[in-house]
Design a protein around this motif. Structure first.
Motif, PDB file in Angstrom:
ATOM      1  N   LEU A 301       0.921  -1.049  -0.019  1.00  0.00           N
ATOM      2  CA  LEU A 301      -0.119   0.067   0.061  1.00  0.00           C
ATOM      3  C   LEU A 301       0.790   1.163  -0.050  1.00  0.00           C
ATOM      4  CD1 LEU A 301      -2.646  -1.224   2.509  1.00  0.00           C
ATOM      5  CD2 LEU A 301      -3.103  -0.853   0.041  1.00  0.00           C
ATOM      6  N   ASP A 342       0.580  -6.173   1.903  1.00  0.00           N
ATOM      7  CA  ASP A 342      -0.945  -5.732   2.426  1.00  0.00           C
ATOM      8  C   ASP A 342      -1.699  -5.204   1.153  1.00  0.00           C
ATOM      9  OD1 ASP A 342       1.056  -3.213   1.755  1.00  0.00           O
ATOM     10  OD2 ASP A 342       0.607  -2.487   3.839  1.00  0.00           O
ATOM     11  N   ARG A 346      -5.169  -7.125   0.291  1.00  0.00           N
ATOM     12  CA  ARG A 346      -6.517  -6.464   0.022  1.00  0.00           C
ATOM     13  C   ARG A 346      -7.130  -6.658  -1.174  1.00  0.00           C
ATOM     14  NH1 ARG A 346      -6.625  -0.167   1.819  1.00  0.00           N
ATOM     15  NH2 ARG A 346      -6.491  -1.210   3.787  1.00  0.00           N
ATOM     16  N   GLN A 347      -6.098  -6.812  -2.139  1.00  0.00           N
ATOM     17  CA  GLN A 347      -6.957  -7.090  -3.596  1.00  0.00           C
ATOM     18  C   GLN A 347      -7.403  -8.271  -3.494  1.00  0.00           C
ATOM     19  OE1 GLN A 347      -4.202  -7.851  -6.684  1.00  0.00           O
ATOM     20  NE2 GLN A 347      -5.450  -7.124  -8.230  1.00  0.00           N
ATOM     21  N   LEU A 349      -8.707 -10.214  -0.743  1.00  0.00           N
ATOM     22  CA  LEU A 349     -10.054  -9.934   0.026  1.00  0.00           C
ATOM     23  C   LEU A 349     -11.036  -9.483  -0.828  1.00  0.00           C
ATOM     24  CD1 LEU A 349      -8.244  -8.701   3.236  1.00  0.00           C
ATOM     25  CD2 LEU A 349      -9.621 -10.922   3.218  1.00  0.00           C
ATOM     26  N   ASP A 350     -10.838  -8.377  -1.610  1.00  0.00           N
ATOM     27  CA  ASP A 350     -11.857  -7.737  -2.235  1.00  0.00           C
ATOM     28  C   ASP A 350     -12.277  -8.801  -3.453  1.00  0.00           C
ATOM     29  OD1 ASP A 350     -11.544  -5.349  -1.017  1.00  0.00           O
ATOM     30  OD2 ASP A 350     -10.148  -4.426  -2.592  1.00  0.00           O
ATOM     31  N   VAL A 374      -0.696  -7.730   6.652  1.00  0.00           N
ATOM     32  CA  VAL A 374      -1.858  -7.418   6.615  1.00  0.00           C
ATOM     33  C   VAL A 374      -2.235  -6.042   7.118  1.00  0.00           C
ATOM     34  CG1 VAL A 374      -4.340  -8.254   7.048  1.00  0.00           C
ATOM     35  CG2 VAL A 374      -2.545  -9.981   6.610  1.00  0.00           C
ATOM     36  N   ASP A 375      -2.925  -5.081   6.297  1.00  0.00           N
ATOM     37  CA  ASP A 375      -3.233  -3.785   7.018  1.00  0.00           C
ATOM     38  C   ASP A 375      -4.184  -4.132   7.987  1.00  0.00           C
ATOM     39  OD1 ASP A 375      -3.009  -0.694   6.495  1.00  0.00           O
ATOM     40  OD2 ASP A 375      -5.070  -1.258   6.629  1.00  0.00           O
ATOM     41  N   THR A 377      -6.936  -2.770   9.066  1.00  0.00           N
ATOM     42  CA  THR A 377      -8.311  -2.490   8.921  1.00  0.00           C
ATOM     43  C   THR A 377      -8.830  -3.711   8.283  1.00  0.00           C
ATOM     44  OG1 THR A 377      -7.721  -1.407   6.568  1.00  0.00           O
ATOM     45  CG2 THR A 377      -7.917  -0.027   8.725  1.00  0.00           C
ATOM     46  N   ASP A 378      -7.835  -4.674   7.647  1.00  0.00           N
ATOM     47  CA  ASP A 378      -8.324  -5.811   6.841  1.00  0.00           C
ATOM     48  C   ASP A 378      -8.477  -7.102   7.674  1.00  0.00           C
ATOM     49  OD1 ASP A 378      -8.658  -4.340   4.316  1.00  0.00           O
ATOM     50  OD2 ASP A 378      -6.717  -4.741   3.764  1.00  0.00           O
ATOM     51  N   ARG A 381     -11.659  -8.749   8.334  1.00  0.00           N
ATOM     52  CA  ARG A 381     -12.266  -9.493   7.023  1.00  0.00           C
ATOM     53  C   ARG A 381     -11.926 -11.028   6.735  1.00  0.00           C
ATOM     54  NH1 ARG A 381     -10.929  -5.908   2.071  1.00  0.00           N
ATOM     55  NH2 ARG A 381     -12.837  -6.730   1.164  1.00  0.00           N
TER      56      ARG A 381
END
Length: 542
Positions: A301, A342, A346-347, A349-350, A374-375, A377-378, A381
């Motif tokens: 990120l 990270d 996220r990609q 997870l999305d 892993v960020d 905020t994620d 998830r």
């Protein structure tokens, strides 16, 4: 098959970490748990009694992310894995070449990329060993190769060669290739001119892999990168009765040709399913979302410390990963995504969330492998989306790889947020372990020792590196056994494995000591006494 009675030890059942004192198996299946039930079933039965002698019995280990063919092939070619300097590697290549004048290509694996600054190895160093034949060595990460000048010449890699899509050709000051090739796009230039290995060598590699894993208590392995030739090898091994271990194949999805791949993936699954071999399945598709931090190809990120603008490599651009994941999910495959950085996590997870929304509810058990960074905020998830975090516990330590290559690229603050295993568990996520063998050791007890201490072989640092992410031993054992079985959909098999319960396959391992009460250093070196697959002792150290 004999009826077998295990007694006089601790029997760890898995999942909820409960224990019992006796176990009975018959025809390879667990038929009684606990002394009272075992005694009732024993009446009038001819039985083999196994005295655990105070030892420990548990479900066998699984490896939720590995590369079995690569691992088995490491015994072929020059043995560079243990070399501790460039000169040692060159000497070993020279020795091997002299002993094998018949080899048109000299290939081997896997050298330590941290031996040279930046992991950049020069073709001229290998030329000192062999100049008249091509030499190709894989690095420990399997994302990088080191070639001599003859290999570069045969592949047509020159100063005029453009940078390949999804790859990098490091160059000297005059633009000529250095000798190191990074990621698939570049490595494929070599593979396009290198002759394929004879099938007999590949089958021998799989048998070598089975021996390696069974000695370590592993009875199921997720092959996490399967090409069409690998499918052929596994099918040949199955039809010849040479699969001595349970394997699931994760068929590789290539972003450069995915629009043509899906029919081939489903056909590969159909061919494997048609064998009806309980040792082999092909229910998974493997995606790479990025590369690795050590090559600065892991997708971040925020940029790497070396550059204000270098965020690494995204293998799938824009919405293409989500679209491909939706397609294979709709075809009924399990999704298994390599995501190191990270941004890649996220990609991934999305993409999985998009498949869930698009295709509706079902039992998916999607996997994000590695999840190195892993960020915050994620984190939640993983639980919300029911995603399995398959992490490699052996990587969560301050070894040379971490201190020489990883931390300088991430910086201290970001590096301290790697491998957030405890955070996944505390957020009610599912944590499963894998080794990524042969990139690193496939020995589960070594990974367990790191997971429960976050210390290296020297016991450093005191209290553990990022100690808030230490996993207790019961959760660690679960992550290498019952949680891997969950990842493998074992409970949907006619005879499930991975837990000690009635009706389950007797896939078990026996230790002389209870691993829950060993120090990390003791745990890392404790041998598996016996490995059982379907009730049969397939390895014993005594």
């Amino acid at each position: 098959m004999a009826t077998t009675h295990f007694r006089n030890g601790t029997i760890w059942l898995g999942s909820d970490s409960a224990t019992t004192d006796a176990l009975l198996i018959s025809d390879g299946v667990i038929v009684a748990v606990g002394s009272a039930e075992v005694d009732r079933c024993l009446a009038g039965t001819e039985v083999e009694h196994i005295d655990l002698d105070g030892g420990f019995l548990m479900p066998s280990f699984g490896d939720g992310h590995a590369h079995p063919v690569f691992g088995g092939l490491e015994a072929e070619g020059p043995q560079v894995r243990s070399c501790t300097s460039v000169s040692d590697i060159v000497a070993e290549v020279r020795r091997y070449a002299a002993a094998h004048p018949e080899d048109e290509w000299i290939t081997g694996a896997s050298y330590d990329g941290s031996l040279v600054e930046g992991g950049l190895f020069d073709a001229r160093w290998l030329d000192e060993a062999v100049s008249d034949r091509p030499v190709v060595l894989r690095a420990w990460d399997y994302h990088t190769v080191w070639c001599n000048s003859r290999a570069l010449e045969l592949a047509g890699i020159t100063a005029e060669t453009p940078e390949p899509k999804l790859g990098e050709i490091p160059r000297k000051g005059d633009g000529t290739p250095l000798g190191t090739l990074r990621e698939w796009g570049a490595v494929d230039l070599i593979d396009a001119v290198r002759p394929p290995l004879d099938e007999s060598i590949r089958l021998r590699a799989l048998e070598r892999t089975a021996t390696y894993y069974l000695e370590r208590g592993v009875t199921w392995v997720q092959d996490a990168w399967v090409e069409p030739t690998d499918v052929d090898t596994y099918i040949a091994a199955s039809t010849q009765g040479r699969l001595n271990l349970r394997f699931n194949l994760a068929l590789y999805a290539d972003p450069r040709r995915f629009d043509q791949q899906l029919p081939h993936l489903t056909e590969a699954r159909r061919r494997v399913d048609g064998l009806a071999d309980p040792m082999l399945s092909a229910q998974t598709v493997k995606f790479f979302a990025d590369g690795v931090v050590e090559n600065e190809t892991g997708a971040l990120l925020e940029p790497y410390c070396s550059s204000l603008h270098n965020h690494g490599l995204r293998v799938w651009e824009g919405s293409s990963l989500a679209e491909a994941v939706c397609a294979v999910d709709a075809a009924g495959f399990q999704v298994h995504i390599h995501a190191i950085g990270d941004a890649a996590v996220r990609q991934a997870l999305d993409a999985i969330e998009s498949a869930m929304v698009t295709n509706g509810p079902r039992d998916r058990r999607p996997v994000i492998a590695h999840a190195q960074l892993v960020d915050t905020t994620d984190l939640a998830r993983f639980s919300t989306l029911g995603i399995i975090a398959n992490m490699q516990p052996l990587w969560a330590q301050l070894d040379d790889l971490m201190t020489v290559l990883t931390i300088p690229r991430l910086g201290e603050d970001r590096a301290a947020k790697q491998y957030r295993m405890r955070s996944i568990l505390d957020g009610d996520g599912r944590l499963a372990f894998g080794s990524d063998w042969p990139c690193t050791s496939g020995t589960p007890v070594e990974g367990l020792a790191i997971a429960t201490s976050r210390q290296n072989d020297h016991g450093d640092p005191a209290g553990g590196w990022t100690p808030e992410e230490i996993v207790d031993i019961d959760h660690a054992l679960d992550a290498y056994s019952t949680s891997v079985a969950h990842q493998a959909f074992s409970d949907q098999s006619p005879v499930p494995w991975g837990e000690i319960r009635l009706g389950a396959s007797a896939d078990l391992i026996r230790f002389d000591q209870d691993p829950r009460y060993l120090t990390p250093r003791e745990l890392a070196s404790t041998p598996v006494h016996t490995t059982y697959l379907g009730g049969s002792a397939v390895h014993t150290s005594h």
